[in-house]
Every structure is written in C-alpha cells, then in structure tokens.
Scaffold this motif. Structure first.
Motif, short mmCIF file in Angstrom:
data_model
loop_
_atom_site.label_atom_id
_atom_site.label_comp_id
_atom_site.label_asym_id
_atom_site.label_seq_id
_atom_site.Cartn_x
_atom_site.Cartn_y
_atom_site.Cartn_z
N CYS A 40 0.87 -1.18 0.00
CA CYS A 40 0.00 0.00 0.00
C CYS A 40 0.90 1.22 0.00
CB CYS A 40 -0.92 -0.02 1.21
SG CYS A 40 -2.01 -1.46 1.19
N VAL A 41 0.73 2.06 -1.01
CA VAL A 41 1.70 3.13 -1.25
C VAL A 41 0.98 4.47 -1.38
CG1 VAL A 41 3.09 1.40 -2.50
CG2 VAL A 41 1.69 2.99 -3.81
N VAL A 60 -1.24 -4.13 -5.52
CA VAL A 60 -1.05 -2.75 -5.07
C VAL A 60 -2.30 -2.23 -4.37
CG1 VAL A 60 -0.58 -0.40 -5.86
CG2 VAL A 60 0.65 -2.32 -6.88
N GLY A 61 -2.07 -1.49 -3.29
CA GLY A 61 -3.17 -0.86 -2.56
C GLY A 61 -2.86 0.60 -2.30
N GLU A 88 -5.90 -2.58 -6.29
CA GLU A 88 -6.84 -3.63 -5.85
C GLU A 88 -7.29 -3.50 -4.39
OE1 GLU A 88 -6.02 -7.73 -6.84
OE2 GLU A 88 -4.81 -7.08 -8.55
N TYR A 89 -6.43 -2.90 -3.56
CA TYR A 89 -6.73 -2.82 -2.12
C TYR A 89 -6.71 -1.36 -1.67
CZ TYR A 89 -5.88 -7.86 -1.75
OH TYR A 89 -5.95 -9.22 -1.88
N ALA A 90 -7.34 -1.07 -0.55
CA ALA A 90 -7.23 0.27 0.04
C ALA A 90 -7.27 0.12 1.56
CB ALA A 90 -8.38 1.15 -0.41
N ILE A 91 -6.28 0.68 2.23
CA ILE A 91 -6.32 0.73 3.69
C ILE A 91 -7.42 1.73 4.08
CG2 ILE A 91 -5.07 1.36 5.80
CD1 ILE A 91 -2.47 0.59 4.40
N LYS A 121 -10.70 -3.82 -2.56
CA LYS A 121 -10.75 -4.61 -1.32
C LYS A 121 -10.24 -3.77 -0.16
CE LYS A 121 -9.96 -9.03 -3.65
NZ LYS A 121 -9.42 -8.79 -5.00
N PRO A 122 -11.12 -3.41 0.77
CA PRO A 122 -10.66 -2.59 1.89
C PRO A 122 -9.91 -3.41 2.95
CG PRO A 122 -13.02 -2.98 2.05
CD PRO A 122 -12.57 -3.63 0.78
#
Ligand code: PGA
Length: 249
Positions: A40-41, A60-61, A88-91, A121-122
C-alpha cells in the motif's frame, strides 16, 4: 482455509524513484510467497507501483480512499479513480488517520462501502489506544470499531474485505503485542464478525491481520497463531529484505 495476506504500508515515505527501486528489489525475493502479497503506497506512487508489479505476484493498494463517488472534495481521491489505475486494495481507518485526520467509525464505514462498491478490497484497521488498553477497554473498543465499520455491508462482500488489528501503542514503537495477546484480540474481532454475520462466515471468509512493529524477528511466531491470517507492516515494509522475510514467514 483462509489464505494468509501480508501487506506493506509505506505511509508517507517513498518517492517514485524509491518506489521503482524497492519494488524491483522485492520482486525476486517474494516471487515464491505462499501468501497474498500487497504493498500500500502513497497516491503519487500508485501508477508506478502498478506498472512495476505487472506480471508479478505483488498487488497494489492505496493508503486511503474517499467515501463519495465524486464531487466537491478538494484534495481527495475516489475508489473509481483507484480502480482505474489498477489498484486492488485500500487501507481504511488506519489509526494515524483516526488520530490526525478526524477519521471516525462512521467515515470508516462510509469509506469501506465506497471501496467495495467500486470493486476495491478494503483493509479495515481497528485497534485500541494505550490508555484504552490500560483502562481494560480493548474488547469494548475493537467490538465497537468492527461493528460500526461493517454496518450495512452484506455478507457476500466478506471475501473481499480484510481486517487489520493494530494496537495503536504497538505501531512504529518497536513494541509488539505478544502473539497470545494479538491472537486473543483477533479472536474477539472474529467473534464480533460471527455475531454480525454467521460463525461459518467469520471462520471461513474473514481474514484478520495483525499490525504493529511486525518484523522478520517476530513474524514467524505471530503467523503461527491460529487466529492471525497475516500482517500489516509499516517500518519493515520499507526494506526489501525485511519485508520479504515477513512475507516468507
Ligand atoms: P509499524 O506500522 O509496522 O511500523 O508498526 C504498522 C502500521 O502502521 O500499519
């Protein structure tokens, strides 16, 4: 049954040049990972991260996502914008956002819904402050945060969500929860999900990470615990070798 997931949280650290170097150092080191690998960047590094990880097993998020589809929210980024980039992801709801940027249980819920609606995708963060822990309120806090975060989210989305249990006092401090403590609190979070959804759903579908000073030295022990399905890694995700050791726990 629950596939482990190790995610890096770079926070506000790497430039585009750093991103290229770190990802290219990382790729050969994690290529045989037996778990899902995510980095996650910062927003400005996302396009580079997506391009550099193409064809690899690294996903990658982002580190946040806005709750609105679009509109007058100067400085914010929507889930659709992230999906378009190949993210694809997110914090969501990291403690630093709760602490410094006014994030609440309600905005965490709104962001989680927006992420899911767009196909992101959280990785939903929960965890108690030191004073809450010392006051014996850990259970109360994580139950409340979890319950609020997943309000009005249907059970068919459970395969798309990840929860990160991050005791705030363990983040960036070098202090880790003992593996037993982390396991016990994650069990409380899983039981909360069982109550909100169903015991089988919580057992089979909900992946829960530990986060907070997780590193190559403690990863094996933490990952051996039955409730811990992965890690959200801050400091140790900034060095390819350290992060790869956690990934290859
Ligand atoms: P840390 O950060 O590994 O540096 O403690 C974890 C996090 O904030 O997600």
């Amino acid at each position: 049954m629950r596939r482990p997931i190790i995610a890096g949280n770079w926070k506000m650290n790497n430039t585009i040049a750093d991103t290229k170097t770190l990802i290219n150092d990382l790729k050969p080191l994690v290529k045989d990972a037996q778990c899902d690998v995510v980095i996650c960047v910062p927003y400005t590094d996302l396009a580079t991260a997506v391009a550099e990880t193409k064809g690899s097993n690294i996903k990658v998020g982002s580190e946040n996502v806005h709750w609105a589809e679009k509109g007058a929210f100067t400085g914010e980024i929507s889930a659709k914008m992230l999906v378009e980039l190949g993210v694809e992801y997110a914090i969501v709801g990291h403690s630093e956002r709760r602490q410094y940027f006014g994030e609440t249980d309600q905005t965490v819920n709104a962001r989680t819904k927006a992420a899911l609606a767009a196909g992101l995708k959280p990785i939903v963060c929960v965890g108690e402050l030191l004073e809450e822990r010392e006051a014996g309120k850990t259970e109360e806090v994580v139950v409340r945060q979890t319950t609020e975060a997943f309000k009005d989210i249907p059970d068919d989305e459970l395969v798309n969500i990840v929860i990160a249990y991050e005791p705030v006092w363990a983040i960036g401090t070098g202090k880790t929860a003992t593996s037993q403590d982390a396991n016990d609190t994650i069990k409380i979070i899983r039981d909360t999900m069982a109550n909100l959804y169903c015991p089988k759903c919580a057992e089979n579908k909900v992946r829960i990470q530990y986060g907070g000073s997780m590193n190559p030295k403690n990863a094996t022990e933490l990952m051996a615990m039955p409730q811990i399905d992965g890690g959200l890694i801050g400091g140790a995700s900034l060095k390819a070798e350290d992060f790869s050791k956690v990934v290859n726990f």
